[in-house]
Design a protein around this motif. Structure first.
Motif, PDB file in Angstrom:
ATOM      1  N   ALA D 207       0.921  -1.072  -0.304  1.00  0.00           N
ATOM      2  CA  ALA D 207       0.297   0.066  -0.334  1.00  0.00           C
ATOM      3  C   ALA D 207       0.765   0.847  -0.159  1.00  0.00           C
ATOM      4  CB  ALA D 207      -0.517   0.120   0.995  1.00  0.00           C
ATOM      5  N   LYS D 208       2.071   1.214   0.536  1.00  0.00           N
ATOM      6  CA  LYS D 208       2.556   3.181   0.476  1.00  0.00           C
ATOM      7  C   LYS D 208       3.868   2.587  -0.446  1.00  0.00           C
ATOM      8  CE  LYS D 208       6.496   0.604   3.487  1.00  0.00           C
ATOM      9  NZ  LYS D 208       6.779  -0.522   1.698  1.00  0.00           N
ATOM     10  N   ASP D 209       3.846   1.661  -1.213  1.00  0.00           N
ATOM     11  CA  ASP D 209       4.722   2.052  -2.592  1.00  0.00           C
ATOM     12  C   ASP D 209       3.493   2.003  -3.804  1.00  0.00           C
ATOM     13  OD1 ASP D 209       6.325   1.027  -1.086  1.00  0.00           O
ATOM     14  OD2 ASP D 209       6.138  -1.200  -2.195  1.00  0.00           O
ATOM     15  N   VAL D 210       2.166   2.630  -3.054  1.00  0.00           N
ATOM     16  CA  VAL D 210       1.647   3.229  -4.534  1.00  0.00           C
ATOM     17  C   VAL D 210       1.232   5.042  -4.965  1.00  0.00           C
ATOM     18  CG1 VAL D 210      -1.241   3.076  -5.352  1.00  0.00           C
ATOM     19  CG2 VAL D 210       0.265   1.008  -3.649  1.00  0.00           C
ATOM     20  N   PRO D 211       1.478   4.452  -6.184  1.00  0.00           N
ATOM     21  CA  PRO D 211       1.518   6.480  -5.857  1.00  0.00           C
ATOM     22  C   PRO D 211       1.000   6.945  -6.299  1.00  0.00           C
ATOM     23  CG  PRO D 211       2.279   4.934  -7.903  1.00  0.00           C
ATOM     24  CD  PRO D 211       1.469   3.769  -7.932  1.00  0.00           C
ATOM     25  N   MET D 212       0.770   7.969  -5.589  1.00  0.00           N
ATOM     26  CA  MET D 212      -0.501   9.432  -4.894  1.00  0.00           C
ATOM     27  C   MET D 212      -1.340   9.179  -5.398  1.00  0.00           C
ATOM     28  SD  MET D 212      -0.755  10.645  -1.737  1.00  0.00           S
ATOM     29  CE  MET D 212       0.197  10.165  -1.015  1.00  0.00           C
ATOM     30  N   THR D 213      -1.211   9.170  -7.180  1.00  0.00           N
ATOM     31  CA  THR D 213      -2.055   9.253  -8.120  1.00  0.00           C
ATOM     32  C   THR D 213      -2.965   8.429  -8.495  1.00  0.00           C
ATOM     33  OG1 THR D 213      -0.647  10.913  -9.393  1.00  0.00           O
ATOM     34  CG2 THR D 213      -2.909   9.711 -10.532  1.00  0.00           C
ATOM     35  N   VAL D 214      -2.465   7.493  -8.047  1.00  0.00           N
ATOM     36  CA  VAL D 214      -3.343   5.670  -7.761  1.00  0.00           C
ATOM     37  C   VAL D 214      -4.113   5.815  -6.436  1.00  0.00           C
ATOM     38  CG1 VAL D 214      -4.272   3.696  -7.465  1.00  0.00           C
ATOM     39  CG2 VAL D 214      -1.982   4.742  -9.528  1.00  0.00           C
ATOM     40  N   TRP D 215      -3.711   6.362  -5.389  1.00  0.00           N
ATOM     41  CA  TRP D 215      -4.663   6.042  -4.309  1.00  0.00           C
ATOM     42  C   TRP D 215      -5.865   7.343  -4.554  1.00  0.00           C
ATOM     43  CZ3 TRP D 215      -5.142   3.444  -0.939  1.00  0.00           C
ATOM     44  CH2 TRP D 215      -4.603   2.499   0.403  1.00  0.00           C
ATOM     45  N   MET D 216      -5.325   8.731  -5.391  1.00  0.00           N
ATOM     46  CA  MET D 216      -5.940   9.676  -5.068  1.00  0.00           C
ATOM     47  C   MET D 216      -7.213   9.267  -6.150  1.00  0.00           C
ATOM     48  SD  MET D 216      -5.245  12.016  -3.059  1.00  0.00           S
ATOM     49  CE  MET D 216      -3.901  12.299  -2.238  1.00  0.00           C
ATOM     50  N   ILE D 217      -7.363   8.962  -7.309  1.00  0.00           N
ATOM     51  CA  ILE D 217      -8.474   8.434  -8.037  1.00  0.00           C
ATOM     52  C   ILE D 217      -9.432   7.468  -7.496  1.00  0.00           C
ATOM     53  CG2 ILE D 217      -8.505   7.270  -9.882  1.00  0.00           C
ATOM     54  CD1 ILE D 217      -6.811   8.487 -11.558  1.00  0.00           C
ATOM     55  N   CYS D 218      -8.439   5.925  -6.895  1.00  0.00           N
ATOM     56  CA  CYS D 218      -9.263   4.924  -6.394  1.00  0.00           C
ATOM     57  C   CYS D 218     -10.408   5.767  -5.346  1.00  0.00           C
ATOM     58  CB  CYS D 218      -8.695   4.546  -5.294  1.00  0.00           C
ATOM     59  SG  CYS D 218      -7.517   3.335  -6.230  1.00  0.00           S
ATOM     60  N   ILE D 219      -9.477   7.067  -4.127  1.00  0.00           N
ATOM     61  CA  ILE D 219     -10.290   7.280  -3.157  1.00  0.00           C
ATOM     62  C   ILE D 219     -11.760   7.943  -3.505  1.00  0.00           C
ATOM     63  CG2 ILE D 219     -10.462   9.134  -1.210  1.00  0.00           C
ATOM     64  CD1 ILE D 219      -7.238   8.568  -0.504  1.00  0.00           C
ATOM     65  N   ALA D 220     -11.719   8.664  -5.042  1.00  0.00           N
ATOM     66  CA  ALA D 220     -12.389  10.083  -5.649  1.00  0.00           C
ATOM     67  C   ALA D 220     -13.694   8.689  -5.417  1.00  0.00           C
ATOM     68  CB  ALA D 220     -11.752  10.143  -6.401  1.00  0.00           C
ATOM     69  N   PRO D 278      -7.980  13.784  -7.811  1.00  0.00           N
ATOM     70  CA  PRO D 278      -7.194  12.920  -8.510  1.00  0.00           C
ATOM     71  C   PRO D 278      -6.658  14.263  -8.848  1.00  0.00           C
ATOM     72  CG  PRO D 278     -10.135  12.141  -8.879  1.00  0.00           C
ATOM     73  CD  PRO D 278      -9.217  13.536  -8.117  1.00  0.00           C
ATOM     74  N   ALA D 279      -6.487  15.404  -8.969  1.00  0.00           N
ATOM     75  CA  ALA D 279      -5.740  16.763  -9.108  1.00  0.00           C
ATOM     76  C   ALA D 279      -4.624  16.899  -8.547  1.00  0.00           C
ATOM     77  CB  ALA D 279      -6.171  17.628  -9.720  1.00  0.00           C
ATOM     78  N   THR D 280      -5.189  16.513  -7.188  1.00  0.00           N
ATOM     79  CA  THR D 280      -3.647  16.261  -6.672  1.00  0.00           C
ATOM     80  C   THR D 280      -2.886  14.830  -6.019  1.00  0.00           C
ATOM     81  OG1 THR D 280      -5.474  15.656  -4.417  1.00  0.00           O
ATOM     82  CG2 THR D 280      -5.645  17.611  -3.842  1.00  0.00           C
ATOM     83  N   GLY D 281      -3.479  14.301  -7.202  1.00  0.00           N
ATOM     84  CA  GLY D 281      -2.671  13.096  -7.266  1.00  0.00           C
ATOM     85  C   GLY D 281      -1.056  13.613  -7.947  1.00  0.00           C
ATOM     86  N   LEU D 302      -1.742  10.457   2.211  1.00  0.00           N
ATOM     87  CA  LEU D 302      -2.715   9.949   2.135  1.00  0.00           C
ATOM     88  C   LEU D 302      -4.077  10.494   3.786  1.00  0.00           C
ATOM     89  CD1 LEU D 302      -3.774   7.834   0.886  1.00  0.00           C
ATOM     90  CD2 LEU D 302      -1.879   6.179   1.960  1.00  0.00           C
ATOM     91  N   TYR D 303      -3.650  10.279   4.960  1.00  0.00           N
ATOM     92  CA  TYR D 303      -4.753  10.135   5.435  1.00  0.00           C
ATOM     93  C   TYR D 303      -5.698  11.652   5.276  1.00  0.00           C
ATOM     94  CZ  TYR D 303      -2.126   6.487   8.095  1.00  0.00           C
ATOM     95  OH  TYR D 303      -1.751   5.447   8.537  1.00  0.00           O
ATOM     96  N   THR D 304      -4.500  12.741   4.841  1.00  0.00           N
ATOM     97  CA  THR D 304      -5.889  13.484   5.024  1.00  0.00           C
ATOM     98  C   THR D 304      -6.270  13.537   3.646  1.00  0.00           C
ATOM     99  OG1 THR D 304      -3.967  14.710   3.492  1.00  0.00           O
ATOM    100  CG2 THR D 304      -3.471  15.583   5.589  1.00  0.00           C
ATOM    101  N   ALA D 305      -6.112  13.081   2.649  1.00  0.00           N
ATOM    102  CA  ALA D 305      -6.800  12.960   1.928  1.00  0.00           C
ATOM    103  C   ALA D 305      -8.087  11.679   2.126  1.00  0.00           C
ATOM    104  CB  ALA D 305      -6.347  12.146   0.384  1.00  0.00           C
ATOM    105  N   ILE D 306      -7.923  10.959   2.583  1.00  0.00           N
ATOM    106  CA  ILE D 306      -8.902  10.057   3.415  1.00  0.00           C
ATOM    107  C   ILE D 306      -9.788  10.384   3.999  1.00  0.00           C
ATOM    108  CG2 ILE D 306      -9.354   7.915   4.457  1.00  0.00           C
ATOM    109  CD1 ILE D 306      -7.222   6.806   3.469  1.00  0.00           C
ATOM    110  N   GLY D 307      -8.762  11.639   5.320  1.00  0.00           N
ATOM    111  CA  GLY D 307     -10.159  12.432   6.287  1.00  0.00           C
ATOM    112  C   GLY D 307     -10.384  13.076   5.478  1.00  0.00           C
TER     113      GLY D 307
END
Lengths: 220, 191, 157, 571
Positions: D207-220, D278-281, D302-307
């Motif tokens: 999980a910690k190796d995933v680029p931020m963009t992927v995280w952000m698009i998934c959370i979105a 996604p844009a912040t990613g 990551l936590y701020t994005a989820i928060g």
């Protein structure tokens, strides 16, 4: 900020202006600081031949402090904003003080109808005065208004009073204002209500007691 | 047709990819039905007079349909069991039985609705009937979709192919059943 | 391809989970049917609270049985529980935040006059029409009354 | 582009036993995630042209009331409303969503996690086709008799529910159908994104190796799925109200128009963050590459994005403070709304902190990323005025609101897109964009945009309300000073639109004529840069799929000669 663009014309306008100025001040301070920091970092750490970037993970306590301390201060500022905003909201929207007079405002596509109590000061009697698109009130009196709509959503907005309330068909919504400045001002519809939304204008005429008495006499 | 990306065969979470997708689909269905039902319940509690309108629904039809769906869920889960035992043929037959349950459900529904519409209880009669037809209608569309999917899955299962899909379509069908379990008391029993 | 799939499926999905005998599922179905009959019979007692419990309490029990035994959520990974629970929680959030405006017909400084009229007119008409066909008129009539009432009131003043 | 593709095309194909795809298979009905992503992007660009043209038409009317707008003609009130409504809905639903989430999500997720494609290529294609259908339905809604829907993008009933009120019975139903189809498309696409990112990561990628963009698009995508349900239900109900004559939102039958507002904003507010994340990613990827710095506090971001995502579900009613909800509820929503500044401010601070100690190169993508941070800061802080209920009474539905959310949406939808487009262009098409034209476009966009919206803050504060086609009827707000500000805004908009031709030229010219791009022109770590440019079908050689050894932001690691360290390099 706002006072220089639109004069405050009701008793609660200064309260709303205060919240706006408070938020404005805090935002200007923190926003300015952040932007200044941002540009300083851009200039200070621009690319230079042979200078390698630092390897920083973001877990170093001495660096994290620079984020955390402003962040805690911002939370404090947030709490202040919430406090004043809620207090003002309570005063304007939740609490209705003892009133001197009543008016009834009916919105429809695309006009406002105002019902004044008339000489006897009671709503729903024969001497009520109905007007279209002009509202007559007396300065330094507390009014309670009731909003109704005949068709779609409208919004009763009086910028000079800092007052805005949507009008919902099927509902009776109440509020109050207490004008402090005499003169004629805009009433706007602030909720999309169809083709004529842009022409759904009215005027509020805040009169001195003498003018108001004269209007009452003339309207009868 | 045979093209299947390597991505599909990976399973970093330990859940089969297609199954994970079905669960996500159900999570999104929960909020769709949740939106309708939350709106309905708000109105139902706020409008005591709807109890009068609701008294014209026919509990018997609703009850028969509940039984049909519960039983079809049984055959769906038995199809899954057969698929786990690699018995594709039986899985396919049980799936078709489930499709039959769905068809029976729709038949009962259409008889019921015809009667109600003939009595003047149309979708525009009042708020209760609007919600009645809308909620049951959206549910009915899910039943139809489930039937089509099950026929498609049963065709490959009969050839002992893609047996994991039996479970997936089963999970979806149980969800459709689940929604009805709540629609039944909301629309028929609470009067 | 299918085989490779099934292997993956067994490894991950149900590795520790043996295949239940047919009778297990039939038993669950039997229990569901019993619960179902109770929920249908409950309202016949005619006490409102009993109806609510038998209707919705049992619906929740039935739903959890279907989820557990038929959908096999009990052996599913934790994360699936979490995101289903979050979806459900958001719906409760939605309900409780919207209900003060929509379910209630009166609040601080506002009154939903149209809805109050609809309730009154509906209750009044509903008592008069017991019959099956009459219910339709009972449904139509208040619609008009409620629609006209506020407008009428507005004109009067 | 096509030659480059064919040369590299060999790797992926033999494994799947594929014949060389025909033009139709490759470009019109592709299964390859990269081509589906490009379809989304081109469709989004076409829709953006419509959205921009609408904005131009109604801004001209506001600046010069009553003139015949060149290219449009005289703007009637009906047309004005339709233009405003469709500008809003097009820019959010048909530009921001498809470009930020669908286009870049499709293109980037499989590449960034080291997979050969999305997990469900056919669903992916279906998602685009449903989306295209929604575009067509929307286009039809503009030209049907009665004109396009003009009830604002929020589409509040009773105005939207009843043709007698809106006078666009056909336009409003088609508009609503288009929106519902668009939601269906993104539900399908979103499930695909989430499942792909959850299940198909390259071996070794934790999980910690995933680029931020992927995280952000998934959370979105998750937020979109969890919030859109009630609105889909509401759209069905509203469509029934329009076409069948039901009374779900009809006050005359005792139902409540306010219910729609809640259904809409329960989705509508999380939607803002759905496009923001996604844009912040993208910005996170770009600032790390061009500052040669590790992201400052990956986990905290990551936590701020989820928060932010979670909290955004609790704030929707701030759009309705004065819209007739119970005033007591407004207090709760004020608290949650102001508190959302905590995670999002933290995120912006961490992005700015990432610049500390860097070696910042001001190439075009970096300029856009920095422009995003600057503009979004202004958008973010002005939101506090609107979240604080006491101040919102005055600002609600004025141009202040318009200026505020354009200061958030413009950075998100356009600056974010330009950053991503210029950054990933070499990977998409195997060619470099022109740097000089890129800079001209950047300055030609970022300066006018401030001159559009800063005047609108002032006109809004002076009391000009939204969606009014001519202020002549309101003497207090039709002063020459305010009119001057409106003219400044409109002229700046025209300048901004003119500069977009620079981008379009650069984009399409570079696609065919730009210099060939190496696989990793920016010396970045993430996996998409380890594939050839452009990646062949299958992205990576099937017998040599990438394995991940470290996080995505290991730049300038001490003791290494290179200042970057690709994720798939063993040492």
């Amino acid at each position: 900020m706002i006072e220089s663009l639109v004069q405050p014309g009701s008793t609660f306008a200064p309260d709303i202006d205060f919240v706006i100025n408070l938020v404005g001040g805090l935002v200007f301070f923190w926003g300015g600081l952040t932007v200044a920091m941002f540009f300083w970092l851009l200039w200070r750490y621009r690319y230079r031949e042979g200078v390698k970037a630092l390897y920083v993970t973001g877990n170093e306590p001495e660096l994290k402090r620079w984020i955390n301390i402003p962040h805690y201060l911002i939370i404090l500022c947030d709490l202040a904003i919430i406090g004043f905003a809620v207090q003002t909201w309570y005063k304007v929207k939740q609490d209705i003080p003892p009133v001197d007079d009543e008016i009834r405002v009916v919105g429809q596509q695309w006009a406002w109808t105002f019902q004044h109590t008339g000489p006897d000061g009671k709503m729903g009697t024969d001497d009520d005065i109905k007007t279209a698109d002009v509202l007559h009130v007396e300065v330094d009196k507390t009014y309670q208004f009731t909003l109704e709509s005949r068709d779609v959503l409208h919004s009763f907005s009086v910028p000079i009073f800092r007052l805005k309330q949507d009008v919902i068909p099927g509902r009776e919504i109440q509020g109050w204002f207490h004008p402090t400045v005499a003169g004629a001002f805009d009433i706007q519809c602030a909720e999309m209500c169809g083709i004529g939304h842009g022409i759904m204008a009215a005027r509020i005429i805040v009169e001195t007691p003498e003018q108001h008495a004269a209007w009452l006499a003339g309207a009868k | 047709m045979a093209f299947k990306p390597i991505a599909t065969t990976r399973s970093a979470t330990g859940i089969l990819t297609a199954k994970l997708a079905v669960w996500w689909l159900l999570a999104s269905e929960v909020v769709i039905f949740g939106g309708v039902l939350a709106s309905y319940i708000m109105h139902r509690i706020g409008h005591p007079e709807w109890a009068n309108y609701a008294s014209h629904t026919n509990t018997m039809f609703g009850a028969i349909n509940t039984m049909i769906l519960l039983t079809s869920s049984l055959s769906a889960v038995l199809a899954h069991r057969a698929a786990e035992l690699k018995d594709g043929k039986q899985a396919a037959n049980l799936l078709l039985a489930t499709v039959g349950g769905g068809a029976a459900f729709l038949c009962v529904k259409s008889i019921e609705w015809t009667g109600e519409i003939n009595h003047g209880f149309t979708i525009t009669a009042n708020g209760f009937w609007s919600f009645y037809y809308t909620a049951a209608g959206i549910h009915g569309l899910h039943v139809i979709a489930g039937m089509i999917l099950m026929i498609w899955v049963s065709m490959s299962a009969r050839k002992n192919e893609e047996l994991h899909r039996v479970e997936l379509v089963g999970i979806y069908w149980h969800f459709v059943d689940l929604v009805w379990i709540f629609l039944f008391p909301l629309l028929y029993i609470a009067k | 391809m299918a085989d490779a799939h099934h292997a993956a499926h067994d490894d991950h999905g149900h590795g520790e989970h043996h295949v239940h005998p047919q009778s297990h599922y039939v038993k669950v179905w039997g229990a569901l049917m019993v619960l179902f009959f109770i929920s249908v019979l409950g309202p016949m007692i005619g006490i409102k609270i009993v109806t609510l419990i038998t209707a919705f309490g049992i619906a929740i029990v039935k739903a959890s049985m279907v989820v557990k035994y038929f959908m096999h959520l009990d052996v599913e990974k934790r994360i699936v529980h979490y995101f289903l629970a979050i979806s459900l929680a958001f719906m409760f959030l939605f309900f409780f935040a919207v209900a003060p405006d929509v379910m209630n017909h009166e609040g601080r400084n506002w009154k939903n006059v149209a809805a109050q009229h609809a309730v009154e007119a509906g209750l009044a008409a509903g008592d008069g029409h017991g019959g099956h066909g009459g219910g339709h008129e009972g449904g139509e009539a208040p619609a008009h009354e409620a629609g006209e009432a506020p407008a009428h009131e507005g004109g009067e003043h | 582009m096509s030659e480059a593709h064919q040369i590299d095309g060999h790797h992926g194909h033999d494994a799947h036993g594929h014949h060389e795809p025909t033009f139709l298979e490759k470009y019109i009905f592709p299964l390859d995630h990269k081509y589906i992503g490009m379809q989304y992007m081109l469709t989004g660009m076409v829709m953006a042209l419509f959205g921009g043209f609408f904005a131009y038409s109604f801004r001209m009317q506001l600046a010069f009331p009553g003139i015949s707008v060149p290219g449009f003609g005289i703007v009637s009130p009906t047309e004005y409303n339709a233009l405003v409504t469709n500008h809003g809905s097009v820019m959010i639903f048909w530009v921001a969503m498809p470009v930020l989430i669908a286009a870049f999500g499709n293109f980037l997720i499989p590449l960034m996690i080291g997979a050969d494609d999305m997990v469900f290529p056919k669903l992916n294609r279906l998602s685009y086709q449903v989306f295209l259908l929604s575009c067509i339905v929307l286009g039809i809604s503009w030209i049907v008799p009665g004109g396009g829907f003009g009830g604002a993008w929020t589409s509040y009933p009773p105005l939207s529910a009843n043709g007698d009120y809106s006078m666009t019975p056909l336009g409003s139903s088609l508009w609503l159908t288009a929106v519902a189809l668009e939601f269906a498309a993104f539900l399908i696409g979103g499930i695909n994104f989430i499942t792909t990112a959850m299940n198909s990561r390259a071996p070794g990628m934790k999980a910690k190796d995933v680029p931020m963009t992927v995280w952000m698009i998934c959370i979105a995508s998750i937020m979109f799925m969890a919030s859109v349900g009630p609105l889909i239900a509401g759209a069905i109900m509203l469509l029934f109200d329009q076409q069948l004559g039901t009374g779900f939102f009809d006050w005359k039958r005792g139902s409540d128009p306010v219910l729609w507002q809640h259904l809409f904003w329960f989705f509508g507010h999380p939607e803002v963050y759905v496009v923001l994340l996604p844009a912040t990613g993208f910005v996170a990827e770009i600032i790390t590459v061009f500052a040669r710095k590790k992201l400052f506090g990956y986990q905290t971001i990551l936590y701020t994005a989820i928060g932010t995502g979670a909290l955004s579900f609790f704030v929707w009613a701030h759009h309705q403070f004065v819209a007739g909800i119970d005033p007591r509820m407004a207090n709760i929503f004020t608290i949650t709304t102001v508190l959302i500044s905590i995670p999002i401010a933290e995120m912006m601070f961490l992005y700015i902190a990432t610049l500390y100690g860097g070696s910042i190169r001001f190439q075009t993508p970096m300029l856009w990323a920095l422009g995003f941070i600057f503009e979004f800061l202004i958008g973010g802080v002005t939101g506090i005025f609107l979240g604080a209920s006491g101040a919102d009474i005055y600002f609600h539905d004025t141009y202040f609101v318009v200026a505020h959310f354009h200061y958030t949406f413009f950075p998100i939808a356009f600056i974010g897109t330009f950053a991503a487009a210029t950054y990933w262009f070499p990977k998409m098409f195997g060619r470099m964009m022109n740097e000089t034209l890129g800079r001209i476009h950047f300055w030609g966009t970022i300066i006018p945009v401030n001159f559009i919206f800063i005047p609108l803050f002032i006109t809004g504060a002076a009391g000009q309300h939204r969606r009014i086609y001519n202020y002549n009827h309101f003497p207090d707000v039709s002063t020459p000073d305010l009119q001057t500000l409106n003219i400044v805004a409109t002229v700046s908009l025209v300048i901004l639109l003119c500069f977009q031709t620079v981008f379009l030229f650069n984009f399409f010219w570079s696609m065919w004529r730009g210099p060939k791009a190496p696989a990793n022109p920016w010396k970045a770590n993430t996996l998409e840069w380890q594939a050839p440019s452009p990646p062949p079908h299958g992205n990576f050689p099937p017998d040599n799929m990438p394995v991940v050894y470290r996080g995505p932001y290991e730049y300038s690691v001490p003791g290494r000669e290179d200042d970057y360290w690709p994720q798939n390099q063993p040492n």
